[in-house]
Design a protein around this motif. Structure first.
Motif, mmCIF file in Angstrom:
data_model
loop_
_atom_site.group_PDB
_atom_site.id
_atom_site.type_symbol
_atom_site.label_atom_id
_atom_site.label_comp_id
_atom_site.label_asym_id
_atom_site.label_seq_id
_atom_site.Cartn_x
_atom_site.Cartn_y
_atom_site.Cartn_z
ATOM 1 N N ASP A 214 -8.352 2.411 18.781
ATOM 2 C CA ASP A 214 -9.790 2.656 18.817
ATOM 3 C C ASP A 214 -10.558 1.833 17.787
ATOM 4 O OD1 ASP A 214 -8.751 3.870 16.643
ATOM 5 O OD2 ASP A 214 -9.848 5.759 16.872
ATOM 6 N N GLN A 215 -9.947 0.795 17.274
ATOM 7 C CA GLN A 215 -10.647 -0.038 16.294
ATOM 8 C C GLN A 215 -10.163 -1.477 16.414
ATOM 9 O OE1 GLN A 215 -9.098 0.991 12.202
ATOM 10 N NE2 GLN A 215 -8.076 2.567 13.353
ATOM 11 N N ASN A 216 -10.979 -2.361 15.908
ATOM 12 C CA ASN A 216 -10.599 -3.768 15.939
ATOM 13 C C ASN A 216 -10.391 -4.253 14.506
ATOM 14 O OD1 ASN A 216 -10.197 -6.420 16.403
ATOM 15 N ND2 ASN A 216 -12.282 -6.868 17.112
ATOM 16 N N GLU A 217 -9.158 -4.506 14.176
ATOM 17 C CA GLU A 217 -8.830 -4.938 12.813
ATOM 18 C C GLU A 217 -8.876 -6.450 12.665
ATOM 19 O OE1 GLU A 217 -8.231 -3.505 9.874
ATOM 20 O OE2 GLU A 217 -8.744 -1.555 10.724
ATOM 21 N N GLY A 218 -9.066 -7.146 13.770
ATOM 22 C CA GLY A 218 -9.074 -8.610 13.697
ATOM 23 C C GLY A 218 -7.653 -9.157 13.654
ATOM 24 N N ASN A 219 -7.525 -10.393 13.204
ATOM 25 C CA ASN A 219 -6.212 -11.030 13.201
ATOM 26 C C ASN A 219 -5.406 -10.773 11.941
ATOM 27 O OD1 ASN A 219 -6.485 -12.201 15.744
ATOM 28 N ND2 ASN A 219 -7.712 -13.873 14.886
ATOM 29 N N THR A 220 -6.102 -10.423 10.884
ATOM 30 C CA THR A 220 -5.376 -10.145 9.637
ATOM 31 C C THR A 220 -5.963 -8.918 8.961
ATOM 32 O OG1 THR A 220 -6.860 -11.535 8.336
ATOM 33 C CG2 THR A 220 -4.868 -12.601 9.178
ATOM 34 N N THR A 221 -5.136 -8.335 8.128
ATOM 35 C CA THR A 221 -5.628 -7.269 7.257
ATOM 36 C C THR A 221 -4.825 -7.357 5.970
ATOM 37 O OG1 THR A 221 -6.052 -4.903 7.073
ATOM 38 C CG2 THR A 221 -4.017 -5.537 8.153
ATOM 39 N N HIS A 222 -5.358 -6.742 4.936
ATOM 40 C CA HIS A 222 -4.604 -6.842 3.692
ATOM 41 C C HIS A 222 -4.581 -5.509 2.965
ATOM 42 C CE1 HIS A 222 -8.761 -8.022 2.537
ATOM 43 N NE2 HIS A 222 -8.498 -7.174 1.582
ATOM 44 N N GLU A 223 -3.762 -5.480 1.940
ATOM 45 C CA GLU A 223 -3.575 -4.247 1.184
ATOM 46 C C GLU A 223 -3.378 -4.627 -0.274
ATOM 47 O OE1 GLU A 223 -0.604 -1.589 2.879
ATOM 48 O OE2 GLU A 223 -0.019 -0.924 0.876
ATOM 49 N N PHE A 224 -3.932 -3.813 -1.148
ATOM 50 C CA PHE A 224 -3.738 -4.036 -2.572
ATOM 51 C C PHE A 224 -3.148 -2.769 -3.171
ATOM 52 C CE2 PHE A 224 -5.715 -3.572 -6.858
ATOM 53 C CZ PHE A 224 -4.880 -4.470 -7.486
ATOM 54 N N ASP A 225 -2.051 -2.896 -3.867
ATOM 55 C CA ASP A 225 -1.385 -1.742 -4.484
ATOM 56 C C ASP A 225 -1.269 -1.943 -5.989
ATOM 57 O OD1 ASP A 225 -0.936 -0.772 -1.946
ATOM 58 O OD2 ASP A 225 1.162 -1.419 -1.870
ATOM 59 N N LEU A 226 -1.553 -0.889 -6.709
ATOM 60 C CA LEU A 226 -1.272 -0.863 -8.153
ATOM 61 C C LEU A 226 -0.349 0.327 -8.367
ATOM 62 C CD1 LEU A 226 -4.322 -1.293 -10.539
ATOM 63 C CD2 LEU A 226 -2.146 -2.490 -10.627
ATOM 64 N N ARG A 227 0.794 0.091 -8.966
ATOM 65 C CA ARG A 227 1.781 1.172 -9.070
ATOM 66 C C ARG A 227 2.258 1.301 -10.517
ATOM 67 N NH1 ARG A 227 5.278 1.092 -4.608
ATOM 68 N NH2 ARG A 227 5.114 3.306 -4.238
ATOM 69 N N ALA A 228 2.456 2.536 -10.945
ATOM 70 C CA ALA A 228 3.111 2.796 -12.234
ATOM 71 C C ALA A 228 4.301 3.689 -11.946
ATOM 72 C CB ALA A 228 2.152 3.477 -13.194
ATOM 73 N N GLN A 229 5.474 3.222 -12.256
ATOM 74 C CA GLN A 229 6.672 4.062 -12.125
ATOM 75 C C GLN A 229 7.219 4.300 -13.529
ATOM 76 O OE1 GLN A 229 9.647 3.218 -8.985
ATOM 77 N NE2 GLN A 229 11.150 3.626 -10.587
#
Lengths: 255, 442
Positions: B76-91
């Protein structure tokens, strides 16, 4: 005339016996010598700290500090204390079996002796050194006056090096230099033993081990020893389940 | 705000943040001192320990809008040809040790900004109390990651652990709440070590609920032997939460640079649910066997090869996968025509089984890594390849890791998915993935 012949025979026999006895006295028991070298390098059961330094051709370096324990001829374990990226890693060696425990992976995995858990010129078998006499047979020994040269051959295919040539100080019976070779006599690396130091408790041994290799032109690795002391351990300390808990031995040691 | 709504200025801001993060954690250290010193004060031990890592990760996904799993997720949505993600993690690894006792807590805090969500989540990967009354015996209670098996990419005998991601097998995984012990005895001779590790694993609405059927206590156990210089494990899991399962693994060094390993497991009365092309759900129970054969080989020039073959009878065959993809396609067509998502919802409920990690039956894993490449110490390029033998689709992932700065780690990794229509990697939502990871250990 008959009497002279008898005297001559007695003299010849006596001379032969003397020569044989002298030769026997001078023959060096290589296996015994290698075991003496092993014992002079380390007590039978001990703990120690090692700092491993990998030095690159431009002089930059990376350091690792390990707590190491050993029992008998072929049980060794080591725990990485620093740097933070390696902290908690541990390695275990039982004879030719080696494992690496990574805290994130959460279980020990088998590694081979030719790998290196720290990179650089030292491989796993250099870091988790068992007695040389456990891995190698002495093929021959040369006496050069102030040092012995021992020619060693691996007992099994699982050893890291097919052959070793060891230069040992005659008085102290401690190694000065070891050349590690392939079966076809190609040099893999040279290990230098330096700075003989009294660690107390009768332990007098080189405090620094350096290595270089024609396979790593311009690179050097150095191992510095501290806090070597005799200590008894139960066999179960050298087990896979204990690899994640080696640090508790340091606590107990400090108590 | 969804990440795809970001303006170029915001992208620039994000990139600037990443750069600053990278610069901060790679601030030059004093690493050129000429003298070697080693003081015992450097190894002083404290009862408390506080360590861990901070990680910044930027991911770029190339989307394939013609695939079943893309439609399933983005119908039900158009994300286009690319998408991205940004993660900041502390373990974090927090420990306290006193005499025989040890407490260990490992929280994982993640800030994510992606097309799916934006926000902070946290969970405890591990949190347990352990006591070692004497050297051969250790008893623990709490949440702990107990890992079984010898395989690098897969572990058919990992009965009491969360599934491993073969694309990142070394990643820390959340444990289960357990009561367990390890008892070890060493010997001289061919049998050098024996370790017995029984475990109790309760399943309740609020404890280990995702493990299986709730309000049950499951019993698992492992027997380890070091026999003739070979690691041998026998393991089992019995209880009502999951079907009973039994397994074994083995590992041995054949030479100084060659290791072989294997695992085998049988799930007794494994219940497999499947959905056909018209949405009919069936369940069949059968004994499902799985096994893995692998090797690790190090060459004279420090190239490491890891090769594993994995056969899993609990997986789907190509026909079953094709049925599922057809059903997803029908649901999508229905949605386009009528806006009705009924079929869709059913397809989504099966998404985990069909769209998860390696749902099919036969795979080959190959990883080739070259230590200290181009004469640069700590620079390791690697190539991982997962081949699905059941449908001839594959995933290939080149990467490069640099660990030259103390406590810093840089990783650039790509992943390319390839396969025909109705194949596993051909129907994934992405056709490529790029990942830049910077990690700082403290």
């Amino acid at each position: 005339m008959k009497e002279n012949k008898k005297i001559l025979i007695v003299i010849l026999v006596a001379l032969s016996l003397a020569a044989w006895t002298s030769a026997s006295a001078q023959a060096i028991d290589g296996a015994k010598l290698l075991m003496e070298v092993d014992r002079n390098l380390n007590p039978d059961s001990y703990e120690s700290y090692k700092k491993l330094i990998n030095i690159e051709p431009d002089g930059s370096k990376k350091e690792f500090v390990l707590f190491t324990i050993k029992k008998g001829k072929d049980k060794v374990a080591a725990l990485f204390i620093s740097p933070a990226s390696e902290k908690g890693r541990s390695t275990l060696r039982l004879g030719e079996n080696m494992w690496l425990y990574l805290p994130n992976v959460g279980k020990p995995i088998r590694i081979t002796s030719l790998q290196s858990v720290v990179g650089g010129v030292f491989n796993n078998s250099d870091i988790l050194r068992v007695d040389y006499s456990e891995e190698y047979n002495v093929e021959s020994v040369e006496d050069t006056g102030d040092e012995y040269i021992l020619y060693l051959k691996a007992k099994a295919k699982t050893a890291s090096y097919d052959k070793l040539t060891m230069w040992a100080d005659k008085a102290r019976k401690l190694p000065k230099k070891i050349k590690c070779l392939t079966e076809k006599d190609m040099l893999i690396k040279t290990i230098y033993f330096k700075d003989v130091k009294d660690f107390g408790g009768g332990i007098i041994r080189p405090a620094v081990i350096e290595t270089d290799s024609p396979l790593y032109q311009g690179f050097r690795s150095v191992m510095i020893f501290a806090g070597i002391k005799t200590r008894q351990f139960e066999d179960e300390v050298f087990s896979l389940t204990f690899m994640s808990e080696l640090d508790s031995l340091r606590a107990r040691g400090a108590d | 705000m969804d990440s795809h709504d970001r303006s170029p200025a915001e992208h620039l801001l994000l990139a600037s943040f990443l750069t600053i993060f990278a610069l901060l954690i790679t601030f030059p250290e004093s690493c050129f001192s000429a003298e070697f010193t080693f003081d015992m004060s450097e190894v002083e031990k404290k009862p408390y320990s506080f360590s861990g890592y901070l990680e910044s990760k930027l991911l770029l996904f190339g989307l394939d809008q013609e695939t079943a799993l893309y439609r399933l997720r983005f119908y039900d949505q158009n994300e286009g040809n690319t998408t991205h993600e940004f993660d900041l993690r502390a373990q974090l690894d927090l420990g306290y040790q006193h005499g025989l006792f040890e407490v260990f807590v490992q929280p994982d805090i993640l800030y994510t900004d992606s097309y799916r969500e934006s926000g902070m989540t946290s969970k405890l990967l591990q949190s347990y109390f352990a006591i070692r009354p004497w050297t051969p015996l250790s008893v623990y209670v709490g949440k702990r990651s107990v890992k079984w098996g010898k395989g690098y990419a897969w572990n058919p005998v990992g009965f009491i652990e969360r599934a491993k991601d073969p694309n990142d097998p070394d990643l820390a995984r959340e444990g289960y709440v357990l009561l367990g012990l390890d008892w070890t005895k060493s010997f001289d001779g061919a049998l050098k070590t024996i370790t017995l590790s029984p475990v109790l694993l309760p399943v309740h609405e609020k404890v280990n609920a995702d493990f299986g059927q709730v309000d049950q206590v499951n019993v698992a156990g492992k027997l380890y032997l070091l026999l003739f210089d070979t690691d041998i494990d026998l393991m089992c899991l019995v209880g009502e939460s999951k079907a009973d399962r039994f397994g074994a693994d083995i590992s041995k060094n054949l030479t100084s640079n060659f290791e072989v390993h294997g695992e085998a497991a049988v799930i007794d009365g494994f219940k497999k649910k499947r959905i056909d092309a018209v949405g009919q759900v069936t369940e069949r129970a059968y004994d499902a066997a799985s096994y893995l054969l692998g090797l690790r080989y190090l060459t004279a020039v420090d190239t490491t090869y890891i090769l594993e073959f994995y056969h899993n009878e609990a997986g789907f065959d190509p026909r079953q996968m094709m049925d599922y993809y057809s059903y997803v396609d029908s649901g999508y067509q229905q949605f386009l025509l009528t806006g009705d998502t009924a079929l869709w919802n059913q397809a989504t409920s099966f998404g985990g089984a069909y769209g998860g990690q390696n749902p099919m039956r036969q795979y080959l894993y190959l990883r080739v890594s070259q230590k200290d490449t181009f004469g640069i110490l700590y620079l390791t390029p690697a190539l991982s390849w997962i081949q699905n033998f059941s449908d001839d689709s594959f995933f290939v992932s080149p990467e490069i890791i640099y660990k030259g700065f103390t406590n810093r780690e840089f990783q650039l990794k790509c992943g390319i998915l390839s396969g025909e229509e109705d194949t596993e990697y051909g129907e994934k939502q992405n056709n490529y993935k790029t990942e830049l990871r910077i990690r700082y250990y403290f």
